[in-house]
Scaffold this motif. Sequence first.
Motif, PDB file in Angstrom:
ATOM      1  N   UNK A 165      55.277   6.790 -26.282  1.00 22.90           N
ATOM      2  CA  UNK A 165      56.370   7.635 -26.761  1.00 22.90           C
ATOM      3  C   UNK A 165      56.661   7.382 -28.237  1.00 22.90           C
ATOM      4  N   UNK A 166      56.640   6.129 -28.661  1.00 22.76           N
ATOM      5  CA  UNK A 166      56.846   5.814 -30.077  1.00 22.76           C
ATOM      6  C   UNK A 166      55.746   6.426 -30.943  1.00 22.76           C
ATOM      7  N   UNK A 167      54.492   6.306 -30.496  1.00 17.97           N
ATOM      8  CA  UNK A 167      53.383   6.902 -31.256  1.00 17.97           C
ATOM      9  C   UNK A 167      53.508   8.423 -31.289  1.00 17.97           C
ATOM     10  N   UNK A 168      53.888   9.023 -30.182  1.00 16.40           N
ATOM     11  CA  UNK A 168      54.045  10.484 -30.137  1.00 16.40           C
ATOM     12  C   UNK A 168      55.159  10.938 -31.075  1.00 16.40           C
ATOM     13  N   UNK A 169      56.246  10.178 -31.131  1.00 20.42           N
ATOM     14  CA  UNK A 169      57.327  10.527 -32.058  1.00 20.42           C
ATOM     15  C   UNK A 169      56.810  10.477 -33.493  1.00 20.42           C
ATOM     16  N   UNK A 170      56.044   9.434 -33.811  1.00 22.12           N
ATOM     17  CA  UNK A 170      55.470   9.327 -35.150  1.00 22.12           C
ATOM     18  C   UNK A 170      54.555  10.504 -35.465  1.00 22.12           C
ATOM     19  N   UNK A 171      53.720  10.893 -34.506  1.00 21.86           N
ATOM     20  CA  UNK A 171      52.818  12.032 -34.711  1.00 21.86           C
ATOM     21  C   UNK A 171      53.560  13.353 -34.817  1.00 21.86           C
ATOM     22  N   UNK A 172      54.706  13.460 -34.157  1.00 22.93           N
ATOM     23  CA  UNK A 172      55.442  14.730 -34.169  1.00 22.93           C
ATOM     24  C   UNK A 172      55.936  15.087 -35.565  1.00 22.93           C
ATOM     25  N   UNK A 173      56.005  14.118 -36.435  1.00 21.54           N
ATOM     26  CA  UNK A 173      56.466  14.351 -37.804  1.00 21.54           C
ATOM     27  C   UNK A 173      55.318  14.698 -38.746  1.00 21.54           C
ATOM     28  N   UNK A 174      54.090  14.728 -38.221  1.00 22.04           N
ATOM     29  CA  UNK A 174      52.908  14.982 -39.039  1.00 22.04           C
ATOM     30  C   UNK A 174      52.241  16.292 -38.634  1.00 22.04           C
ATOM     31  N   UNK A 175      51.565  16.908 -39.577  1.00 21.00           N
ATOM     32  CA  UNK A 175      50.726  18.058 -39.253  1.00 21.00           C
ATOM     33  C   UNK A 175      49.535  17.546 -38.444  1.00 21.00           C
ATOM     34  N   UNK A 176      48.990  18.357 -37.531  1.00 20.30           N
ATOM     35  CA  UNK A 176      47.872  17.892 -36.692  1.00 20.30           C
ATOM     36  C   UNK A 176      46.724  17.260 -37.487  1.00 20.30           C
TER      37      UNK A 176
END
Length: 172
Positions: free
Chosen positions: A96-107
Amino acid sequence: MASRIRAEDLECPLSTTVQHVGEWWTLLLLHDAFDGYTRFDQFQENLGISTSMLTARLKTLIADGLLERRPYQTNPVRHEYVLTDLGRSLRPVIITLAAWGNSRLAPEQRSMILVDAGSGDEVEPVVVDAKTGRRLDDSHTYVFTAGPAASHAMRARYTPTTATPPDGAITA
């Protein structure tokens, strides 16, 4: 060194959890353990962590019951560090922490993604209620309240009138 936990937070599950796993190196060590690292030199090489810091973090993870130290070689004796059931139960938190971090980035900016091992398809981790399957990210629908073991201070914080946060309030 003074404790980071305030006296009134001693019963708060968030505060006590952060005390165990909220440190930078601890989260990265757990992440490596989920990726299959078990040996001191593997952790040290991958993370670039000092020997003394790694030793301290591993001792804490063992004391907290998240890792188990097991011998893998007898002459000389060498140990590996293996996730316990309690340690493995933290995997959704790390994801979940990694997904939150990725959610702030473009794919195209994401250096690590979670995929289905069988299909290779990227997955989107979310936290849901086990009974209903509903997402828990709406702080107006899901709020904290005092539990059965709550102290007077905790009950005062989470009285029925404060269970619904005001607009813009941050709740878990």
